[in-house]
Each structure stands twice: as C-alpha cells, then as structure tokens.
Design an enzyme around this catalytic site. Structure first.
Site, PDB file in Angstrom:
ATOM      1  N   ASP A 140       0.853  -1.194   0.000  1.00  0.00           N
ATOM      2  CA  ASP A 140       0.000   0.000   0.000  1.00  0.00           C
ATOM      3  C   ASP A 140       0.886   1.239   0.000  1.00  0.00           C
ATOM      4  O   ASP A 140       1.651   1.462   0.938  1.00  0.00           O
ATOM      5  CB  ASP A 140      -0.895  -0.024   1.249  1.00  0.00           C
ATOM      6  CG  ASP A 140      -1.663   1.280   1.432  1.00  0.00           C
ATOM      7  OD1 ASP A 140      -1.920   1.960   0.415  1.00  0.00           O
ATOM      8  OD2 ASP A 140      -2.001   1.605   2.581  1.00  0.00           O
TER       9      ASP A 140
ATOM     10  N   ASN B 248      -0.277   4.543  -0.396  1.00  0.00           N
ATOM     11  CA  ASN B 248      -0.882   5.832  -0.022  1.00  0.00           C
ATOM     12  C   ASN B 248      -1.623   5.791   1.316  1.00  0.00           C
ATOM     13  O   ASN B 248      -2.436   6.661   1.609  1.00  0.00           O
ATOM     14  CB  ASN B 248      -1.817   6.326  -1.133  1.00  0.00           C
ATOM     15  CG  ASN B 248      -2.998   5.387  -1.332  1.00  0.00           C
ATOM     16  OD1 ASN B 248      -2.981   4.265  -0.817  1.00  0.00           O
ATOM     17  ND2 ASN B 248      -4.002   5.828  -2.058  1.00  0.00           N
TER      18      ASN B 248
ATOM     19  N   ASP C  35      -4.026   3.898   2.676  1.00  0.00           N
ATOM     20  CA  ASP C  35      -5.455   3.634   2.890  1.00  0.00           C
ATOM     21  C   ASP C  35      -5.707   2.171   3.260  1.00  0.00           C
ATOM     22  O   ASP C  35      -6.847   1.724   3.317  1.00  0.00           O
ATOM     23  CB  ASP C  35      -6.289   4.037   1.663  1.00  0.00           C
ATOM     24  CG  ASP C  35      -5.943   3.220   0.430  1.00  0.00           C
ATOM     25  OD1 ASP C  35      -5.014   2.376   0.521  1.00  0.00           O
ATOM     26  OD2 ASP C  35      -6.575   3.419  -0.620  1.00  0.00           O
TER      27      ASP C  35
ATOM     28  N   ASP D  86      -1.763  -1.258  -3.857  1.00  0.00           N
ATOM     29  CA  ASP D  86      -2.088  -0.523  -5.080  1.00  0.00           C
ATOM     30  C   ASP D  86      -0.969  -0.625  -6.109  1.00  0.00           C
ATOM     31  O   ASP D  86       0.094  -1.196  -5.850  1.00  0.00           O
ATOM     32  CB  ASP D  86      -2.400   0.942  -4.735  1.00  0.00           C
ATOM     33  CG  ASP D  86      -1.393   1.502  -3.733  1.00  0.00           C
ATOM     34  OD1 ASP D  86      -0.186   1.378  -4.001  1.00  0.00           O
ATOM     35  OD2 ASP D  86      -1.812   2.030  -2.670  1.00  0.00           O
TER      36      ASP D  86
ATOM     37  N   ASP E 239      -4.648 -10.191 -15.578  1.00  0.00           N
ATOM     38  CA  ASP E 239      -5.731 -11.148 -15.477  1.00  0.00           C
ATOM     39  C   ASP E 239      -6.794 -10.793 -16.502  1.00  0.00           C
ATOM     40  O   ASP E 239      -7.064  -9.619 -16.735  1.00  0.00           O
ATOM     41  CB  ASP E 239      -6.352 -11.067 -14.070  1.00  0.00           C
ATOM     42  CG  ASP E 239      -6.442 -12.415 -13.424  1.00  0.00           C
ATOM     43  OD1 ASP E 239      -7.232 -13.236 -13.910  1.00  0.00           O
ATOM     44  OD2 ASP E 239      -5.716 -12.656 -12.443  1.00  0.00           O
TER      45      ASP E 239
ATOM     46  N   ASP F 113      -8.851 -16.168 -16.618  1.00  0.00           N
ATOM     47  CA  ASP F 113      -9.628 -16.643 -15.478  1.00  0.00           C
ATOM     48  C   ASP F 113     -10.816 -17.514 -15.893  1.00  0.00           C
ATOM     49  O   ASP F 113     -11.554 -17.170 -16.829  1.00  0.00           O
ATOM     50  CB  ASP F 113     -10.165 -15.404 -14.740  1.00  0.00           C
ATOM     51  CG  ASP F 113     -10.945 -15.751 -13.489  1.00  0.00           C
ATOM     52  OD1 ASP F 113     -10.303 -16.082 -12.493  1.00  0.00           O
ATOM     53  OD2 ASP F 113     -12.184 -15.697 -13.515  1.00  0.00           O
TER      54      ASP F 113
ATOM     55  N   GLU G 251      -6.608 -20.701 -16.747  1.00  0.00           N
ATOM     56  CA  GLU G 251      -7.033 -21.425 -15.553  1.00  0.00           C
ATOM     57  C   GLU G 251      -8.042 -22.486 -16.001  1.00  0.00           C
ATOM     58  O   GLU G 251      -9.189 -22.169 -16.300  1.00  0.00           O
ATOM     59  CB  GLU G 251      -7.695 -20.453 -14.573  1.00  0.00           C
ATOM     60  CG  GLU G 251      -8.057 -21.100 -13.263  1.00  0.00           C
ATOM     61  CD  GLU G 251      -9.055 -20.289 -12.437  1.00  0.00           C
ATOM     62  OE1 GLU G 251      -9.025 -20.435 -11.219  1.00  0.00           O
ATOM     63  OE2 GLU G 251      -9.869 -19.541 -13.004  1.00  0.00           O
TER      64      GLU G 251
ATOM     65  N   HIS H 105      -3.708 -17.219  -5.291  1.00  0.00           N
ATOM     66  CA  HIS H 105      -4.614 -16.450  -4.431  1.00  0.00           C
ATOM     67  C   HIS H 105      -5.910 -17.204  -4.117  1.00  0.00           C
ATOM     68  O   HIS H 105      -6.740 -16.689  -3.373  1.00  0.00           O
ATOM     69  CB  HIS H 105      -4.946 -15.125  -5.123  1.00  0.00           C
ATOM     70  CG  HIS H 105      -5.734 -15.334  -6.385  1.00  0.00           C
ATOM     71  ND1 HIS H 105      -5.193 -15.945  -7.494  1.00  0.00           N
ATOM     72  CD2 HIS H 105      -7.019 -15.077  -6.678  1.00  0.00           C
ATOM     73  CE1 HIS H 105      -6.123 -16.038  -8.424  1.00  0.00           C
ATOM     74  NE2 HIS H 105      -7.241 -15.519  -7.961  1.00  0.00           N
ATOM     75  N   ASP H 106      -6.113 -18.363  -4.733  1.00  0.00           N
ATOM     76  CA  ASP H 106      -7.328 -19.147  -4.489  1.00  0.00           C
ATOM     77  C   ASP H 106      -7.084 -20.325  -3.558  1.00  0.00           C
ATOM     78  O   ASP H 106      -7.972 -21.148  -3.347  1.00  0.00           O
ATOM     79  CB  ASP H 106      -7.868 -19.704  -5.814  1.00  0.00           C
ATOM     80  CG  ASP H 106      -8.431 -18.612  -6.690  1.00  0.00           C
ATOM     81  OD1 ASP H 106      -8.888 -17.595  -6.145  1.00  0.00           O
ATOM     82  OD2 ASP H 106      -8.414 -18.792  -7.911  1.00  0.00           O
TER      83      ASP H 106
END
Ligand code: NOJ
Ligand code: CA
Length: 561
Positions: free
Chosen positions: A26, A28, A30, A34, A103, A204, A261, A334-335
């Site tokens: 990150d 910035n 928040d 990003d 992706d 995907d 995928e 990530h899955d």
C-alpha cells in the site's frame, strides 16, 4: 557441456511471479495495496530474479470477489490507482526487463457493469443477450445446477419470473459467449490492453464459458439437492471454437503469453489447449493442489502424501511432454491456502520443508509460477472467527458444511484452514507494525508471524528461504540450464522409499537428477545412479554423493552431470 538451443519463446525461459495487488504493498496509506505499491517494489522483484509479473485484477470493480467482478474493463479501480500508473508500471517493469501480464476475467463480469445494469432495468435491452437469461420453471429456478461458490447458479433478474446464470457469486453474472456481439466487445478490450504493452494474460475461469444449452436438471450430488458443473459446463464440447476465435482475434497476433485457468481437462482437451497449434501457450497444472480436499468440499480434508503428489504430478508432466506442450507449475495462488500449511503439519514447516517444495516447483518441466510471499515461506493465518474473514467462497463452503450436518465449530475450523484469505494476508516486508505493508489499518489482518517471517530479515540472512529461491531462479534462467529445465525430458526415478520424489531431466547430453525427501525423517537409500553426478544445489550444507545416499529430513538435492 553441450546445450541444444530449443527455446523459441521468451516465456519458456521466464519465471513468473503472481502479485495480488490488494495485499502486496500500500503506497498511499489507505490500507489497500495498489499499483504504485507494485512500482515501489519492482526493485525487489528484480532482486528476486523473476522476469514476468502476473498482476491479479486491477480493473474497476465493486470488489465482491476482490476484482474478479469487473464493472468496467477499460478502467483501473480507484483503490488501485489510475491508468497512468498502470502505464508507468508497464514501463518501469520493462526498464528492468520484467514483463507484465494481466488477469483476463471474461467468463463473467460484475452485476454493476453497465451491460448488466441495462439488462436488469430494461426488459427490451439488447444487453439481455450479453447474459444467460432463462425463465423460471414452475416459479422456481430453471434447473438444479450448483455454482462454484455454493448455492444455485440462478438468480432472479428483477421482479419477473426470469433468472440469470452465475457460475460464481450472484454479483458475477456469466457472459453469454454464444452472442457474437459480446465476443467482439471482449476481443476489442483485450487488444486495447495488449496495445498498451502488456505481454499477455492469465485467463480466469475460462473453462466455464461453454454450457450445455439444454440446461436440464442433472443427478444431485449433495444434501442441498444441487449438482456440480463438471459435466455440463467445465471444458464443455464446443468451448474450443470460442477459444480458437479468441486467440485468432487477440493475443495470437502479438508476441505474447496466454496461460489459462483450466481444471480437470482430459487428454483430448489438453491437446486442444496446449498441443501443437493449441489455443493457449500454457495451462496451470492444478492436479496436486487440491488433493487435500475431497469432492471440492473444504470440510472434507485429508493429509497429502508424496505418493499422491507423484501420481498426479507425473501424470500431468508426461501428458504435456507427450504432446510437446507446457503446463504452468504452481504450488499456490490467491485461491489456495498457503502451500506450506497445505502440504505439511505446522510442526513440520521449516526452511528445509519449504525449500524442498521450492525445488520441486522450479525443476519441473513447464513454466514455473511463484505466488507473492511463497519465496519467504508465508503460512496460513490462525483465523479466530468469521469477523476476520473476507473471502466470499469461505462463506459458501461454510454453509455447505452446515447443510451436510457438520457442527459450526468444526465447519469453521475446516473452512478457515482452506480459506483463500490465507493467501491474501498482507505481504510481509519487515517486522514493523502491519509487516511494512501499510501505514494504516490493513484491509485484512496480517499474519502474526510477520516478526519472524519477512523479506527484510531474509534479504540479510544468507541462509534464508529467499536466498534459496534466488538460487533456484538464477539456475532456471541460466544459459546453461534454461532450455533443459523448461523443455528437457522428464522421467520419474523410483527408489525404495515411497516418500521420495525423484526425477531426471535431460536435454541432449545434459542431465539433472532431482531427489527430494518428502518426509521429516532421515533415510538411507541405495542409489547407485547418483554416482554419475555432482551436487549443484542442496538445501543442506555438505550433501555427499554416495551409493548409499543419506537423506536428511526434507533434504532436496539437484545433481548435474
Ligand atoms: C478464479 C479466480 O482465480 C478466483 O479468485 C475467482 O474467485 C474466480 N475465478 C471467479 O472469477
Ligand atoms: Ca492504497
């Protein structure tokens, strides 16, 4: 040593690194990772040595499924940055000889996409045919198919007796690939991004774009009375026609790489996907990633043995080799939950076990992918309650467990172990608060082990997992071994111990022998064949080549002739 130059595409000598932007860095304050954060960490990516980054979705999205629900394919989501920052990322990466692939999520979009909103609000909308819309049957949903995240694939479109189809969450309506106008829009969009300088796509959920258009009920396979999609919409015949057209109209015209995928393809489909003139350059090999889960139900969990991995992994390796195609090899993404927590008991997670798995992933035939944090050995988080969990599929799996009679406590423990959020905790950069990921509250909790497991520590420690990964990557990219490792023949070698995974890699005169002890105990094996080799890399110091080969817990050895 003679080296046959077989490599004809840049991606065959590439090591890929998946960045999940929301959890990477990150910039910035928040709490959300990003694009600027990725740019800031490009020097690190270069230091690691990988040469292509797959960036998970950064398109405009209401984030019901963390960006896999796209509401505008041409915009960057403001939480990730701007289109100018995306261009800067492509350019800054290129200056470091790093390619970017994005992706591509075109099985479905978001229910907030303008197409869907128009279809929803206007029964005469031409966009209704961009989606799969059917009448209900006797006041009920059109059929009994179960979506991937659990529950029916059908959801009401407004107030009428009309339903739309969603393979994933109800906020992710499937696009109707049967409609040529829709396909044309998708191809235009893909070419827009390729023209911007990206080098290809990770595609995907593409397995699902073709459906059995009869939409008939099928035999239920669960207590919910529903039936999984395997036979009616996974790699369903006719899919290859859409895919060939997509390739022809888009990435087939560029010097690019397309990896899809695809789960559970049979031999015939694999041939169409990655055989000669295949529609993709590569597909992921998931055959040994879900071995812990029975029938896709996370609450049915079992330990994974070396034997199970070997059976599945070598079958895929030989399958691709027979047709001269390339699988992309992965141990996590990530899955998935974190690989170390999936393959090993907590007590067995160590530098040795992690580097043994790394050796496996980076010495197979194909195209290797790492997932952020893998290189430092990130593990599952110890989740306490649903308040801490964000992942949409974890809820679906929990409901399914309850519907099958599992008690709440057990159901939570099982789905938490498997939750995709295990892979989505912030990247552990250092031992400062929030692991150096953000100056604010991170959008998802950090894994408490960041004080021990982090990039900074492992950059300083010459014996760390990170340094071991760097050596493997360097070898993978070296003039001497890149052709052999990506394309050379693979052949399983069996020793008198089931928990050893071993194979030879050969190209011309050059040979490697990889031996992995998959267990946390010492063993001595009779291995006359090692005498022709010398040690190139091992995860222990002073590994000796001898006929009675002594292997220490999780020892991994790469031998070369
Ligand atoms: C597969 C993606 O990798 C996953 O994260 C997503 O939830 C589904 N496809 C739906 O897009
Ligand atoms: Ca941010």
């Amino acid at each position: 040593m003679q080296n046959k130059k077989q490599i004809d595409n840049w991606w065959k000598s590439s090591v890929f690194y998946q960045v999940y932007p929301k959890s990477f860095m990150d910039s910035n304050g928040d709490g959300i990772g990003d694009i600027r954060g990725i740019i800031d960490k490009l020097d690190y990516v270069q230091y690691l040595g990988v040469n292509t980054i797959w960036v998970s979705p950064v398109y405009q999205s209401p984030m019901k499924d963390n960006g896999y629900d796209i509401s505008d394919y041409y915009q960057i989501d403001p939480s990730f940055g701007t289109i100018d920052e995306m261009k800067e990322l492509i350019e800054q990466a290129r200056m470091r000889d790093i390619n970017i692939i994005m992706d591509l999520v075109v099985n479905h979009c978001s229910d907030q996409h303008a197409w869907f909103q128009d279809a929803l609000n206007n029964p005469e909308s031409p966009y209704r045919d961009y989606f799969i819309v059917r009448e209900g049957a006797n006041g009920e949903v059109p059929n009994n198919w179960r979506g991937v995240f659990g529950g029916s694939v059908w959801e009401k479109l407004g107030q009428q007796n009309v339903y739309y189809y969603h393979t994933f969450a109800k906020e992710q309506p499937d696009l109707n690939w049967e409609n040529p106008a829709l396909r044309k829009e998708i191809y235009e969009m893909m070419n827009y991004w390729l023209d911007l300088g990206i080098k290809g796509f990770r595609i995907d959920a593409i397995t699902f774009i073709k459906k059995d258009l009869s939409f008939q009920n099928i035999e239920p396979d669960g207590a919910d009375g529903l039936a999984g999609l395997a036979d009616v919409s996974e790699n369903y015949p006719g899919i290859e026609v859409f895919l060939a057209e997509m390739k022809r109209e888009t990435y087939g015209r560029y010097d690019s790489f397309a990896v899809a995928e695809i789960s559970r393809p049979n031999d015939e489909m694999v041939q169409k996907f990655i055989g000669k003139d295949g529609v993709f350059d590569s597909i992921f090999d998931f055959s040994y990633l879900d071995l812990d889960v029975i029938d896709g139900k996370w609450f049915q969990n079992r330990p994974i043995t070396a034997q199970m991995i070997k059976e599945n992994m070598f079958a895929s390796q030989y399958q691709a080799q027979r047709i001269g195609g390339y699988y992309s090899t992965v141990i996590q993404n990530h899955d998935q939950n974190r690989a170390l927590s999936k393959y090993f008991e907590d007590a067995d997670i160590s530098f040795e076990s992690a580097s043994m798995l790394a050796t496996l992933n980076l010495t197979l035939r194909g195209v290797p992918f790492l997932y952020q944090g893998e290189e430092i050995g990130m593990t599952n988080r110890n989740w306490k309650s649903f308040d801490e969990i964000d992942d949409i599929s974890t809820y679906g799996q929990y409901q399914m467990a309850l519907s099958e009679g599992v008690d709440e406590k057990t159901a939570f423990a099982m789905v938490a172990k498997r939750s995709r959020d295990n892979a989505r905790t912030p990247m552990q950069w250092d031992d400062s608060a929030t692991a150096g990921f953000t100056k604010a509250q991170p959008w998802i909790l950090v894994n408490e082990n960041y004080t021990e497991i982090n990039v900074k520590e492992q950059m300083e420690n010459q014996n760390s997992l990170l340094q071991y990964y760097r050596k493997l990557i360097e070898m993978r990219k070296s003039e001497q071994y890149m052709d052999l490792l990506s394309s050379g023949e693979i052949k399983q070698v069996e020793y008198c111990d089931e928990a050893i995974i071993a194979y030879e890699r050969t190209l011309g005169e050059d040979k490697l022998l990889i031996i992995l002890n998959y267990e946390n105990r010492e063993k001595e094996i009779s291995a006359e064949n090692v005498l022709a080799y010398k040690v190139l890399l091992s995860n222990y110091a002073d590994t000796k080549v001898q006929e009675q080969l002594k292997l220490r817990p999780y020892e991994a050895i790469i031998l070369g002739n």
